[in-house]
Design a protein around this motif. Structure first.
Motif, PDB file in Angstrom:
ATOM      1  N   MET A 180       0.861  -1.181   0.000  1.00 54.15           N
ATOM      2  CA  MET A 180       0.000   0.000   0.000  1.00 54.15           C
ATOM      3  C   MET A 180       0.897   1.230   0.000  1.00 54.15           C
ATOM      4  SD  MET A 180      -3.229  -0.992   2.419  1.00 54.15           S
ATOM      5  CE  MET A 180      -2.386  -0.730   3.935  1.00 54.15           C
ATOM      6  N   PRO A 181       0.908   1.963  -1.110  1.00 54.11           N
ATOM      7  CA  PRO A 181       1.821   3.109  -1.230  1.00 54.11           C
ATOM      8  C   PRO A 181       1.757   4.100  -0.071  1.00 54.11           C
ATOM      9  CG  PRO A 181       0.736   2.674  -3.302  1.00 54.11           C
ATOM     10  CD  PRO A 181       0.115   1.760  -2.290  1.00 54.11           C
ATOM     11  N   GLU A 182       0.546   4.437   0.410  1.00 55.65           N
ATOM     12  CA  GLU A 182       0.433   5.422   1.498  1.00 55.65           C
ATOM     13  C   GLU A 182       1.141   4.897   2.748  1.00 55.65           C
ATOM     14  OE1 GLU A 182      -2.805   3.762   0.701  1.00 55.65           O
ATOM     15  OE2 GLU A 182      -2.542   4.784  -1.198  1.00 55.65           O
ATOM     16  N   GLN A 183       0.941   3.613   3.010  1.00 53.79           N
ATOM     17  CA  GLN A 183       1.562   2.990   4.180  1.00 53.79           C
ATOM     18  C   GLN A 183       3.089   2.995   4.010  1.00 53.79           C
ATOM     19  OE1 GLN A 183       0.452  -1.106   4.688  1.00 53.79           O
ATOM     20  NE2 GLN A 183       0.897  -1.076   6.867  1.00 53.79           N
ATOM     21  N   TYR A 184       3.519   2.691   2.800  1.00 52.90           N
ATOM     22  CA  TYR A 184       4.949   2.638   2.499  1.00 52.90           C
ATOM     23  C   TYR A 184       5.584   4.013   2.696  1.00 52.90           C
ATOM     24  CZ  TYR A 184       9.311   1.972  -0.006  1.00 52.90           C
ATOM     25  OH  TYR A 184      10.635   1.921  -0.338  1.00 52.90           O
ATOM     26  N   ILE A 185       4.937   5.040   2.165  1.00 46.61           N
ATOM     27  CA  ILE A 185       5.452   6.405   2.290  1.00 46.61           C
ATOM     28  C   ILE A 185       5.538   6.793   3.766  1.00 46.61           C
ATOM     29  CG2 ILE A 185       4.949   8.848   1.831  1.00 46.61           C
ATOM     30  CD1 ILE A 185       3.733   7.779  -0.900  1.00 46.61           C
ATOM     31  N   GLY A 186       4.491   6.491   4.527  1.00 46.81           N
ATOM     32  CA  GLY A 186       4.483   6.785   5.955  1.00 46.81           C
ATOM     33  C   GLY A 186       5.604   6.072   6.672  1.00 46.81           C
ATOM     34  N   LEU A 187       5.796   4.802   6.348  1.00 43.88           N
ATOM     35  CA  LEU A 187       6.845   3.986   6.958  1.00 43.88           C
ATOM     36  C   LEU A 187       8.222   4.552   6.603  1.00 43.88           C
ATOM     37  CD1 LEU A 187       7.187   1.412   8.636  1.00 43.88           C
ATOM     38  CD2 LEU A 187       7.344   0.142   6.504  1.00 43.88           C
ATOM     39  N   GLN A 188       8.401   4.929   5.335  1.00 40.71           N
ATOM     40  CA  GLN A 188       9.670   5.488   4.875  1.00 40.71           C
ATOM     41  C   GLN A 188       9.986   6.778   5.622  1.00 40.71           C
ATOM     42  OE1 GLN A 188      11.463   3.541   2.692  1.00 40.71           O
ATOM     43  NE2 GLN A 188      13.077   4.887   3.365  1.00 40.71           N
ATOM     44  N   GLU A 189       8.958   7.602   5.861  1.00 34.87           N
ATOM     45  CA  GLU A 189       9.151   8.861   6.594  1.00 34.87           C
ATOM     46  C   GLU A 189       9.598   8.588   8.028  1.00 34.87           C
ATOM     47  OE1 GLU A 189       5.569  11.166   6.232  1.00 34.87           O
ATOM     48  OE2 GLU A 189       5.941  11.577   4.105  1.00 34.87           O
ATOM     49  N   VAL A 190       9.000   7.595   8.654  1.00 36.53           N
ATOM     50  CA  VAL A 190       9.364   7.226  10.029  1.00 36.53           C
ATOM     51  C   VAL A 190      10.816   6.760  10.067  1.00 36.53           C
ATOM     52  CG1 VAL A 190       8.938   5.563  11.892  1.00 36.53           C
ATOM     53  CG2 VAL A 190       7.013   6.699  10.775  1.00 36.53           C
ATOM     54  N   ILE A 191      11.187   5.903   9.121  1.00 37.26           N
ATOM     55  CA  ILE A 191      12.561   5.381   9.061  1.00 37.26           C
ATOM     56  C   ILE A 191      13.536   6.539   8.840  1.00 37.26           C
ATOM     57  CG2 ILE A 191      14.164   3.974   7.697  1.00 37.26           C
ATOM     58  CD1 ILE A 191      11.700   2.069   7.220  1.00 37.26           C
ATOM     59  N   ASN A 192      13.217   7.414   7.895  1.00 34.53           N
ATOM     60  CA  ASN A 192      14.101   8.554   7.610  1.00 34.53           C
ATOM     61  C   ASN A 192      14.257   9.470   8.811  1.00 34.53           C
ATOM     62  OD1 ASN A 192      14.518   7.598   5.054  1.00 34.53           O
ATOM     63  ND2 ASN A 192      13.117   9.021   4.068  1.00 34.53           N
ATOM     64  N   LYS A 193      13.185   9.711   9.539  1.00 33.79           N
ATOM     65  CA  LYS A 193      13.237  10.571  10.728  1.00 33.79           C
ATOM     66  C   LYS A 193      14.175   9.976  11.782  1.00 33.79           C
ATOM     67  CE  LYS A 193      10.434  14.245  10.471  1.00 33.79           C
ATOM     68  NZ  LYS A 193      11.180  15.083   9.543  1.00 33.79           N
ATOM     69  N   GLN A 194      14.139   8.642  11.914  1.00 33.07           N
ATOM     70  CA  GLN A 194      14.984   7.976  12.916  1.00 33.07           C
ATOM     71  C   GLN A 194      16.460   8.102  12.555  1.00 33.07           C
ATOM     72  OE1 GLN A 194      13.295   4.036  12.958  1.00 33.07           O
ATOM     73  NE2 GLN A 194      11.974   4.519  14.671  1.00 33.07           N
ATOM     74  N   LEU A 195      16.755   8.224  11.259  1.00 25.44           N
ATOM     75  CA  LEU A 195      18.141   8.322  10.813  1.00 25.44           C
ATOM     76  C   LEU A 195      18.687   9.741  10.894  1.00 25.44           C
ATOM     77  CD1 LEU A 195      17.937   6.041   7.642  1.00 25.44           C
ATOM     78  CD2 LEU A 195      18.917   5.452   9.862  1.00 25.44           C
ATOM     79  N   GLU A 196      17.804  10.709  11.090  1.00 28.43           N
ATOM     80  CA  GLU A 196      18.232  12.102  11.118  1.00 28.43           C
ATOM     81  C   GLU A 196      19.104  12.408  12.331  1.00 28.43           C
ATOM     82  OE1 GLU A 196      15.049  14.915  10.715  1.00 28.43           O
ATOM     83  OE2 GLU A 196      14.466  14.114   8.772  1.00 28.43           O
ATOM     84  N   VAL A 197      20.132  13.178  12.069  1.00 32.44           N
ATOM     85  CA  VAL A 197      21.033  13.618  13.143  1.00 32.44           C
ATOM     86  C   VAL A 197      21.363  15.091  12.908  1.00 32.44           C
ATOM     87  CG1 VAL A 197      22.104  11.366  13.594  1.00 32.44           C
ATOM     88  CG2 VAL A 197      23.082  12.857  11.854  1.00 32.44           C
TER      89      VAL A 197
END
Length: 111
Positions: free
Chosen positions: A16-33
């Protein structure tokens, strides 16, 4: 020539693209420094290492800050312009020329 028509690579969690995009955003946020702050001495040392790598054609480990993440790549320095805050780096993987700002650099080490 042979083309794979209709063959899509399966990606977990991407049904589900919307779910994927949301998940990708969460992952990217966790990698932010936050961008590490360097001392004048550290910046000078990196500059010396870049110039040494350029003149000796030695491979370097380059760590730079982009989109709130620290990225490390290996490759070769082709050009350094300290005053213009610019250098050109050729990465090992794709052998692409990357024009980068010295101010994005966090660390440079000879490989």
């Amino acid at each position: 020539m042979h083309h794979d028509r209709g063959m899509k690579k399966w990606r977990a969690f991407a049904s589900m693209p919307e779910q994927y995009i949301g998940l990708q955003e969460v992952i990217n946020k966790q990698l932010e420094v936050p961008k590490p702050l360097l001392t004048e001495e550290q910046m000078e040392q990196m500059n010396f290492t870049l110039i040494e790598a350029l003149h000796t054609n030695k491979q370097v480990y380059l760590t730079y800050y982009k989109r709130s993440q620290c990225i490390t790549e290996t490759g070769f320095i082709q050009f350094v312009d300290s005053l213009g805050d610019l250098f050109i780096f050729i990465d090992d993987v794709f052998e692409l020329k990357n024009k980068m700002r010295l101010s994005e650099l966090i660390d440079v080490r000879l490989a």
